[in-house]
Every structure is written in C-alpha cells, then in structure tokens.
Enzyme design. Structure first.
Site, mmCIF file in Angstrom:
data_model
loop_
_atom_site.group_PDB
_atom_site.id
_atom_site.type_symbol
_atom_site.label_atom_id
_atom_site.label_comp_id
_atom_site.label_asym_id
_atom_site.label_seq_id
_atom_site.Cartn_x
_atom_site.Cartn_y
_atom_site.Cartn_z
ATOM 1 N N ARG A 99 96.176 10.821 52.983
ATOM 2 C CA ARG A 99 94.663 10.974 52.656
ATOM 3 C C ARG A 99 94.521 9.333 52.985
ATOM 4 O O ARG A 99 94.784 8.424 52.384
ATOM 5 C CB ARG A 99 94.523 10.962 51.126
ATOM 6 C CG ARG A 99 93.185 10.825 50.942
ATOM 7 C CD ARG A 99 92.781 11.458 49.335
ATOM 8 N NE ARG A 99 92.638 12.896 49.425
ATOM 9 C CZ ARG A 99 91.956 13.504 48.650
ATOM 10 N NH1 ARG A 99 91.599 12.953 47.228
ATOM 11 N NH2 ARG A 99 91.830 14.784 48.642
ATOM 12 N N HIS A 126 88.464 17.723 55.853
ATOM 13 C CA HIS A 126 89.351 17.904 54.846
ATOM 14 C C HIS A 126 89.822 19.285 55.104
ATOM 15 O O HIS A 126 89.565 20.176 54.246
ATOM 16 C CB HIS A 126 88.546 17.813 53.509
ATOM 17 C CG HIS A 126 89.474 17.866 52.207
ATOM 18 N ND1 HIS A 126 90.773 17.640 52.379
ATOM 19 C CD2 HIS A 126 88.865 17.654 50.793
ATOM 20 C CE1 HIS A 126 91.031 17.801 50.973
ATOM 21 N NE2 HIS A 126 90.020 17.757 50.140
ATOM 22 N N GLN A 129 91.383 21.851 52.110
ATOM 23 C CA GLN A 129 90.356 22.122 51.449
ATOM 24 C C GLN A 129 89.984 23.445 51.880
ATOM 25 O O GLN A 129 89.657 24.410 51.225
ATOM 26 C CB GLN A 129 89.346 21.093 51.019
ATOM 27 C CG GLN A 129 88.390 21.527 50.085
ATOM 28 C CD GLN A 129 88.622 21.767 48.720
ATOM 29 O OE1 GLN A 129 89.274 20.770 48.165
ATOM 30 N NE2 GLN A 129 88.547 22.986 47.977
ATOM 31 N N ASP A 219 78.905 19.618 47.816
ATOM 32 C CA ASP A 219 80.023 18.479 47.449
ATOM 33 C C ASP A 219 79.370 17.207 47.019
ATOM 34 O O ASP A 219 78.016 17.287 47.256
ATOM 35 C CB ASP A 219 80.984 18.286 48.523
ATOM 36 C CG ASP A 219 82.058 17.357 48.329
ATOM 37 O OD1 ASP A 219 82.434 17.101 47.260
ATOM 38 O OD2 ASP A 219 82.373 16.717 49.729
ATOM 39 N N CYS A 259 84.094 21.709 45.891
ATOM 40 C CA CYS A 259 85.771 21.559 46.183
ATOM 41 C C CYS A 259 86.189 20.538 45.084
ATOM 42 O O CYS A 259 87.501 20.634 44.597
ATOM 43 C CB CYS A 259 85.849 20.396 47.353
ATOM 44 S SG CYS A 259 84.860 19.007 47.375
ATOM 45 N N ARG A 287 94.347 26.195 45.891
ATOM 46 C CA ARG A 287 95.106 24.890 46.900
ATOM 47 C C ARG A 287 96.503 25.051 46.748
ATOM 48 O O ARG A 287 97.063 24.701 47.706
ATOM 49 C CB ARG A 287 94.526 23.440 46.351
ATOM 50 C CG ARG A 287 93.063 23.221 46.235
ATOM 51 C CD ARG A 287 92.517 22.976 47.668
ATOM 52 N NE ARG A 287 93.283 21.823 48.506
ATOM 53 C CZ ARG A 287 93.111 20.498 48.393
ATOM 54 N NH1 ARG A 287 91.792 20.163 47.812
ATOM 55 N NH2 ARG A 287 93.650 19.631 48.873
HETATM 56 N N1 CP Z 1 89.199 18.703 46.414
HETATM 57 C C1 CP Z 1 90.115 17.850 46.247
HETATM 58 O O1 CP Z 1 90.693 17.286 47.264
HETATM 59 O O2 CP Z 1 90.114 17.201 45.093
HETATM 60 P P1 CP Z 1 91.118 15.665 44.951
HETATM 61 O O3 CP Z 1 90.269 14.673 45.557
HETATM 62 O O4 CP Z 1 91.213 15.671 43.520
HETATM 63 O O5 CP Z 1 92.549 15.832 45.613
HETATM 64 N N1 NVA Z 2 83.545 14.504 49.918
HETATM 65 C C1 NVA Z 2 84.567 14.103 48.958
HETATM 66 C C2 NVA Z 2 85.458 15.030 48.886
HETATM 67 C C3 NVA Z 2 86.528 14.948 47.677
HETATM 68 C C4 NVA Z 2 87.434 16.004 47.611
HETATM 69 C C5 NVA Z 2 85.105 12.734 49.208
HETATM 70 O O1 NVA Z 2 85.349 12.311 50.354
HETATM 71 O O2 NVA Z 2 85.244 11.876 48.412
#
Ligand code: CP
Ligand code: NVA
Length: 302
Positions: A99, A126, A129, A219, A259, A287
């Site tokens: 990430r 993502h 997701q 989101d 999400c 997930r």
């Molecule tokens: N939706 C999602 O990716 O959640 P987290 O950021 O908690 O991993």
């Molecule tokens: N768009 C959000 C998604 C979190 C799962 C972010 O990038 O923070």
C-alpha cells in the site's frame, strides 16, 4: 496472472474465474486450509489499514501460510533504495502486497521483485477492493446482468478501479463528481483505447446518476494523504453526499456500497449507511474471501 497493479492487468475471464473461486473459498473454506502451507506474503504499508491488512493476514493464515506485516516507517524501506529493499524482501517471501502513496512505486517494485506484487491501494487504484466488490454485487444481485452502477463523490483510487472493473465486465457505470475531480486521465484514455466508452458516463449531477442505478457507491472525499486539502474539499463535495433526499431520485431501490472507512455525516449519512439496502459490511467481509482466492490464483494453487 503474475502481478496485480490494476484491474487493467486482468482479462474479463480472469476476473470471473477469480470471483468464482472466491465464492467457493467462502462456501468451503476447509477445502483450501492447507493450499499455501509453507508460503509467505510480505504486507508493506506506507499508509494505515484495517480491512486490507487483516484480510490478507488472516487469509494467508487460513490457507496454511504466513503473513508478515511491515510498516514502512519501522523497516529500512525508509533508508535504502526501494529496488534494493524489494529485491531482498522478495528473496524471503513468495508474494508482496504493498500500500503506497505513489502508484509509480509499485512499478519500481514489480521490476525489482523476484515474486509477484499486489497493489493494496495506491493514489490511483485499489484493485483488491473492487474485485471483492464485484463479488459482493454478484452475490447480492444473483448475477452481473442488468447491473447499473452509480458512483458519487471523488473520482479517486476506488472510483478509478470501480470504473475499470465495471467496463471490463460490460457493466454500465455512471459517475457524478465535481468538474475537477473526475476519474483519472489514465483511466479515461485506457477506456477510449479499449473502445469501452459506451459503458462509462460522467456527470456533475448526483440526482441524474442515481436515477437508474441498482448499485450506488461512494467513498471518502479526503483520501489518505489529502488531509491538507480537507477544508476546501468539504466545501466542494458537500452537494455529493448520499442521503435520503438524494435517494428520492432513485427508481431502482439501489444497494448502497462504501469501501470503508466511512466518514459518517460527510459523504454518506447514518440513515443511508445503516439502512437495509446497505451492503457495506458484506463488502468488508468479502475482502477476506477474495484476497484468499487472489493469493491462490497468483501462486497457481488453483
Ligand atoms: N477498504 C479498505 O481498503 O480498508 P482499509 O483502508 O482499512 O484497508
Ligand atoms: N480513497 C480512500 C480509500 C480507503 C480504503 C483512500 O485512499 O484513503
């Protein structure tokens, strides 16, 4: 399937086969309990996480393997050259999930790594997701036929992957964002090059996109790393909240998706998030099953 940096990396057939496997993993987890015995995955996080971390960590454990959580700040990823560190990590493990802030870092990792790289969220995409969200949509709707998705809010990483996932599967998606917050230019260009434009419509009017949708997705307005823009974004995105008033324009009683983490009272109200049409916690649960299927496919154990 080797790396998963974006859903663009997958064919329609690979996506469907992944969803089928995820359904089976969900239905019969014991069947897969020893499938990845002796395998390891490194989970690298430059940002915080609840669902992504736990679904990969528990998922790998349930498949008989081991997951190693690595916080960017407490490893020498912050000291050494990224390719050197990734090369070393990839000598120890069978898979790397990362990430990151900048999507380009994943391409650097892919080039340096001896093992597949999975995108666990970047500034642009993502994919994990949205693959599990497609599983959730199919589970709740019975099939992916006659699905119409609407996304309202920021044209961010989740929106970009949702758009790609939908158009790849021939699912019409209608996006409402403020004018300067549309899906990423790279996504639009890719859709044009693939000649899939008929499946994507973009508007700045939330009521218009909700009308025919049977899936309604939102989101956060402030993704991780955008905290400095909070004040400005809250003003710009205010008309893009999913609330009961907006749902009056919906003719098909849509399922509500997010999400998570949600910012209740901002992009979505409590009454909508907690309504009977909300499937956000099923999304979160799925997930786990999808991540297990993904690791099995990439490591060619299915
Ligand atoms: N939706 C999602 O990716 O959640 P987290 O950021 O908690 O991993
Ligand atoms: N768009 C959000 C998604 C979190 C799962 C972010 O990038 O923070």
């Amino acid at each position: 399937m080797r790396d998963l940096l974006s859903i663009k990396d997958l064919s329609k057939e690979e996506i469907i086969s992944l969803l089928d496997l995820a359904d089976d993993v969900k239905k019969s987890p014991a069947k897969y309990a020893n499938s990845l015995t002796g395998k390891s995955i490194a989970l690298l996080f430059e940002k915080t996480s609840t669902r992504t971390r736990i679904s990969f960590e528990v998922g790998m454990y349930q498949l008989g393997g081991q997951a190693i959580y690595l916080d960017w700040r407490s490893t020498n990823l912050q000291l050494g050259a990224l390719p050197d560190e990734i090369r070393c990590i990839s000598d120890y493990v069978d898979l790397i999930m990362a990430r990151v802030f900048e999507h380009e870092q994943l391409a650097i990792m892919r080039d340096a790594s001896q093992v597949p790289i999975i995108n666990g969220l970047s500034d642009i995409y993502h994919p994990c997701q949205i693959l599990s969200d497609l599983m959730t949509i199919r589970e709740k709707s019975g099939s992916l036929d006659d699905i119409r998705v609407a996304f309202i809010g920021d044209g961010n990483n989740v929106c970009n992957s949702l758009v790609i996932g939908c158009v790849k599967l021939g699912i019409p998606i209608f996006v409402a964002t403020p004018k300067n917050f549309q899906p990423h230019e790279e996504v639009i260009k890719w859709i044009e090059a693939q000649k899939l434009c008929q499946f994507l419509k973009i508007s700045d009017n939330p009521s218009e996109v909700v009308e025919d949708a049977n899936i309604l997705y939102t989101d956060t307005w402030i993704s991780m790393g955008q905290e400095a823009e909070t004040e400005e974004r809250l003003k710009i995105f205010k008309p893009y909240q999913i609330n009961s008033e907006l749902l009056k324009s919906a003719k098909r009683n849509p399922f509500i998706m997010h999400c998570l983490p949600a910012h209740r009272g901002f992009e979505i109200t409590d009454e909508v998030l907690d309504s009977k049409n909300s499937i956000v916690f099923l999304q979160a649960e799925n997930r786990l099953h999808l991540q297990k299927a993904l690791m099995l496919k990439i490591l060619e154990k299915q």
